[in-house]
Design a protein around this motif. Structure first.
Motif, short mmCIF file in Angstrom:
data_model
loop_
_atom_site.label_atom_id
_atom_site.label_comp_id
_atom_site.label_asym_id
_atom_site.label_seq_id
_atom_site.Cartn_x
_atom_site.Cartn_y
_atom_site.Cartn_z
N ALA A 105 0.85 -1.21 0.00
CA ALA A 105 0.00 0.00 0.00
C ALA A 105 0.88 1.25 0.00
N GLY A 106 1.95 1.24 0.76
CA GLY A 106 2.89 2.37 0.76
C GLY A 106 3.51 2.60 -0.60
N ILE A 107 3.89 1.51 -1.27
CA ILE A 107 4.46 1.62 -2.62
C ILE A 107 3.43 2.19 -3.58
N ALA A 108 2.19 1.71 -3.47
CA ALA A 108 1.12 2.19 -4.36
C ALA A 108 0.84 3.68 -4.14
N VAL A 109 0.83 4.11 -2.89
CA VAL A 109 0.59 5.53 -2.60
C VAL A 109 1.74 6.38 -3.14
N ALA A 110 2.97 5.92 -2.95
CA ALA A 110 4.13 6.67 -3.47
C ALA A 110 4.10 6.74 -4.99
N ALA A 111 3.70 5.65 -5.64
CA ALA A 111 3.59 5.65 -7.10
C ALA A 111 2.46 6.57 -7.57
N ALA A 112 1.32 6.52 -6.87
CA ALA A 112 0.18 7.38 -7.25
C ALA A 112 0.51 8.86 -7.05
N ALA A 113 1.36 9.16 -6.06
CA ALA A 113 1.74 10.55 -5.81
C ALA A 113 2.85 11.01 -6.77
N GLY A 114 3.34 10.10 -7.60
CA GLY A 114 4.38 10.45 -8.57
C GLY A 114 5.77 10.52 -7.97
N LEU A 115 5.95 9.93 -6.78
CA LEU A 115 7.26 9.96 -6.14
C LEU A 115 8.22 8.92 -6.70
N ILE A 116 7.66 7.85 -7.24
CA ILE A 116 8.48 6.77 -7.79
C ILE A 116 7.70 6.10 -8.92
N GLY A 117 8.41 5.74 -9.97
CA GLY A 117 7.78 5.08 -11.10
C GLY A 117 8.04 3.60 -11.09
N PRO A 118 7.35 2.85 -11.95
CA PRO A 118 7.50 1.38 -11.97
C PRO A 118 8.94 0.93 -12.23
N VAL A 119 9.63 1.60 -13.13
CA VAL A 119 11.01 1.22 -13.43
C VAL A 119 11.90 1.50 -12.22
N GLU A 120 11.70 2.62 -11.55
CA GLU A 120 12.48 2.96 -10.37
C GLU A 120 12.23 1.97 -9.23
N ILE A 121 10.98 1.51 -9.12
CA ILE A 121 10.67 0.52 -8.08
C ILE A 121 11.49 -0.74 -8.31
N PHE A 122 11.54 -1.21 -9.54
CA PHE A 122 12.28 -2.43 -9.86
C PHE A 122 13.78 -2.23 -9.63
N ARG A 123 14.31 -1.07 -10.03
CA ARG A 123 15.74 -0.79 -9.86
C ARG A 123 16.12 -0.57 -8.39
N ALA A 124 15.19 -0.11 -7.57
CA ALA A 124 15.49 0.18 -6.16
C ALA A 124 15.68 -1.08 -5.33
N VAL A 125 15.17 -2.20 -5.82
CA VAL A 125 15.29 -3.46 -5.10
C VAL A 125 16.68 -4.03 -5.33
N ASN A 126 17.36 -4.42 -4.26
CA ASN A 126 18.65 -5.08 -4.37
C ASN A 126 18.38 -6.57 -4.53
N TRP A 127 18.35 -7.03 -5.77
CA TRP A 127 17.96 -8.40 -6.07
C TRP A 127 18.96 -9.43 -5.55
N ASN A 128 20.23 -9.04 -5.41
CA ASN A 128 21.21 -9.96 -4.83
C ASN A 128 20.85 -10.31 -3.40
N VAL A 129 20.46 -9.31 -2.63
CA VAL A 129 20.08 -9.53 -1.24
C VAL A 129 18.80 -10.38 -1.18
N ILE A 130 17.84 -10.07 -2.03
CA ILE A 130 16.59 -10.84 -2.04
C ILE A 130 16.86 -12.31 -2.34
N MET A 131 17.70 -12.59 -3.34
CA MET A 131 17.97 -13.98 -3.71
C MET A 131 18.79 -14.71 -2.65
N ILE A 132 19.72 -14.02 -1.99
CA ILE A 132 20.45 -14.65 -0.89
C ILE A 132 19.48 -15.02 0.23
N PHE A 133 18.57 -14.11 0.55
CA PHE A 133 17.60 -14.37 1.61
C PHE A 133 16.68 -15.52 1.21
#
Length: 192
Positions: free
Chosen positions: A31-59
């Motif tokens: 919900a926080g991500i959706a509100v930030a996206a709706a407010a124009g603070l972050i776009g879909p591409v930025e959301i994907f790039r902001a995630v550190n996928w190495n950390v996610i996959m290690i976890f």
């Protein structure tokens, strides 16, 4: 309201939501991500790039290993072996905590506790003692050792990614001893 203040407000609301709605944390985060996206603070591409996928996959891999370990019934076998080979219950429990410390250097703290706690619980159930002190000691040892190197704890991984630190920087950085040695000093003091 500026974008900085909007982001700070959304962050504060999401943080409060995570505390209040503990069973629905995933929903609060999205919900926080959706509100930030709706407010124009972050776009879909930025959301994907902001995630550190190495950390996610290690976890993800670590949690998968923990699940398989528990499913294999190894915790009971290890606990029974420790009981049979240790001179006392205290020695067996100390071995579990030391093992958790060493294991936590190489695995995430949560995964370490998920893997080692069933061993400790089986030991305390067999002995008829309260598991609370053992689980607390296990969590403290795991948390302390998790800071020692790059792969032991999520904040260490994030710090290394942000500051471009290598694995060896945790041992020796800028010509001085790294955090590993101070963590081990603290662990030795705690065991004494």
């Amino acid at each position: 309201m500026s974008a900085t203040w909007q982001a700070a407000l959304i962050f504060a609301l999401v943080y409060a939501g995570l505390v209040v709605f503990q069973r629905r944390r995933w929903l609060v985060a999205w919900a926080g991500i959706a509100v930030a996206a709706a407010a124009g603070l972050i776009g879909p591409v930025e959301i994907f790039r902001a995630v550190n996928w190495n950390v996610i996959m290690i976890f993800f891999g670590s949690v998968l290993v923990a699940e398989m370990f528990v499913y294999s019934r190894m915790p009971q076998a290890i606990a029974d072996t420790l009981i049979n080979r240790s001179s006392s219950l205290g020695a067996a429990l100390m071995l579990v905590i030391v093992f958790a410390s060493i294991f936590s250097i190489f695995m995430d703290n949560v995964v370490t506790v998920l893997i080692i706690a069933p061993i400790a619980l089986h030991l305390t159930r067999t002995a008829g003692v309260s598991p609370a002190p053992v689980i607390v000691a296990l969590a403290v040892a795991s948390n302390l050792q998790g800071m020692a190197i790059l792969i032991g704890d999520m904040p260490s991984m994030l710090l290394a990614a942000k500051e471009k630190m290598s694995f060896l920087d945790f041992f020796w950085q800028g010509g001085r001893p790294g955090i590993f040695w101070f963590v081990e000093l603290g662990a030795a003091a705690g065991m004494a």
